[in-house]
Design a protein around this motif. Sequence first.
Motif, mmCIF file in Angstrom:
data_model
loop_
_atom_site.group_PDB
_atom_site.id
_atom_site.type_symbol
_atom_site.label_atom_id
_atom_site.label_comp_id
_atom_site.label_asym_id
_atom_site.label_seq_id
_atom_site.Cartn_x
_atom_site.Cartn_y
_atom_site.Cartn_z
ATOM 1 N N GLN A 1 40.324 51.059 35.072
ATOM 2 C CA GLN A 1 39.236 50.134 34.825
ATOM 3 C C GLN A 1 37.906 50.849 35.080
ATOM 4 O OE1 GLN A 1 39.628 46.982 33.707
ATOM 5 N NE2 GLN A 1 37.420 46.709 33.576
ATOM 6 N N GLN A 3 34.170 51.380 36.137
ATOM 7 C CA GLN A 3 33.267 50.777 37.107
ATOM 8 C C GLN A 3 31.859 50.813 36.525
ATOM 9 O OE1 GLN A 3 33.197 52.621 40.962
ATOM 10 N NE2 GLN A 3 31.965 51.003 41.891
ATOM 11 N N ASN A 100 28.327 45.924 29.634
ATOM 12 C CA ASN A 100 29.766 45.941 29.393
ATOM 13 C C ASN A 100 29.987 46.606 28.044
ATOM 14 O OD1 ASN A 100 32.577 45.337 29.311
ATOM 15 N ND2 ASN A 100 32.211 43.457 30.467
ATOM 16 N N TYR A 109 35.507 44.690 28.919
ATOM 17 C CA TYR A 109 36.108 44.797 30.247
ATOM 18 C C TYR A 109 36.050 43.451 30.972
ATOM 19 C CZ TYR A 109 35.493 49.737 29.250
ATOM 20 O OH TYR A 109 35.529 50.970 28.669
ATOM 21 N N LYS A 110 37.157 43.097 31.606
ATOM 22 C CA LYS A 110 37.209 41.832 32.344
ATOM 23 C C LYS A 110 36.407 41.932 33.638
ATOM 24 C CE LYS A 110 41.708 40.374 30.546
ATOM 25 N NZ LYS A 110 43.110 39.999 30.904
ATOM 26 N N SER A 111 36.331 43.128 34.212
ATOM 27 C CA SER A 111 35.623 43.313 35.467
ATOM 28 C C SER A 111 34.176 43.717 35.181
ATOM 29 C CB SER A 111 36.307 44.409 36.305
ATOM 30 O OG SER A 111 35.613 44.619 37.511
ATOM 31 N N TRP A 112 33.234 42.983 35.774
ATOM 32 C CA TRP A 112 31.811 43.240 35.599
ATOM 33 C C TRP A 112 31.254 43.971 36.822
ATOM 34 C CZ3 TRP A 112 29.070 41.508 31.215
ATOM 35 C CH2 TRP A 112 29.806 40.681 30.357
ATOM 36 N N GLY A 113 30.131 44.627 36.637
ATOM 37 C CA GLY A 113 29.424 45.221 37.750
ATOM 38 C C GLY A 113 28.668 44.152 38.530
ATOM 39 N N GLN A 114 27.863 44.587 39.475
ATOM 40 C CA GLN A 114 27.119 43.640 40.309
ATOM 41 C C GLN A 114 25.869 43.117 39.598
ATOM 42 O OE1 GLN A 114 26.796 46.857 40.533
ATOM 43 N NE2 GLN A 114 24.585 47.202 40.672
#
Length: 122
Positions: A1, A3, A100, A109-114
Motif C-alpha cells: 500500500q 503511503q 490519491n 487507494y483505499k488508504s488516505w494520507g493525513q
Amino acid sequence: QVQLVESGGGLVQAGGSLRLSCAAPGRDFRSNAMGWYRQGPGNQRERVASIGTGASASNFTYYQNSVKGRFTISRDDAKTTVYLQMNSLQPEDTGVYFCNAVKGGLPLYKSWGQGTQVTVST
C-alpha cells in the motif's frame, strides 16, 4: 500500500497562494494518474484536480469548475511527487486537501494520507 504524505497547507488571506505537495513513493507512481481532493467543513471529499501519466501528462488534466484558471496540478515522476499550485485563493477553498491515485475518475487507494489543512481568511 502506497503511503501518501501531503504538505504545504497553511493559513492565507484571500487572494493569496499556496503550493501543496504530495509524496507518493512507490514503483506504481509513474503509471497512475494522480489527483488532489478537498474536504471542506461539513462536506464530502471531492476531486478538485487530476493529471494523467507520461511525458504529456500536463495535456491530460482535469479541474473542477470552481478552481479552473486558479489551480495548476503538476507531477514530478523522478520525485514521485504531485503538486497543486493554488493562486487567487478564496474562502471557499478552505478545507483539508488530500492526494490519491485516480482510476476511472475515482480514488484508487483505499488508504488516505493525513491531508494538509488550507484555511483562507477574508
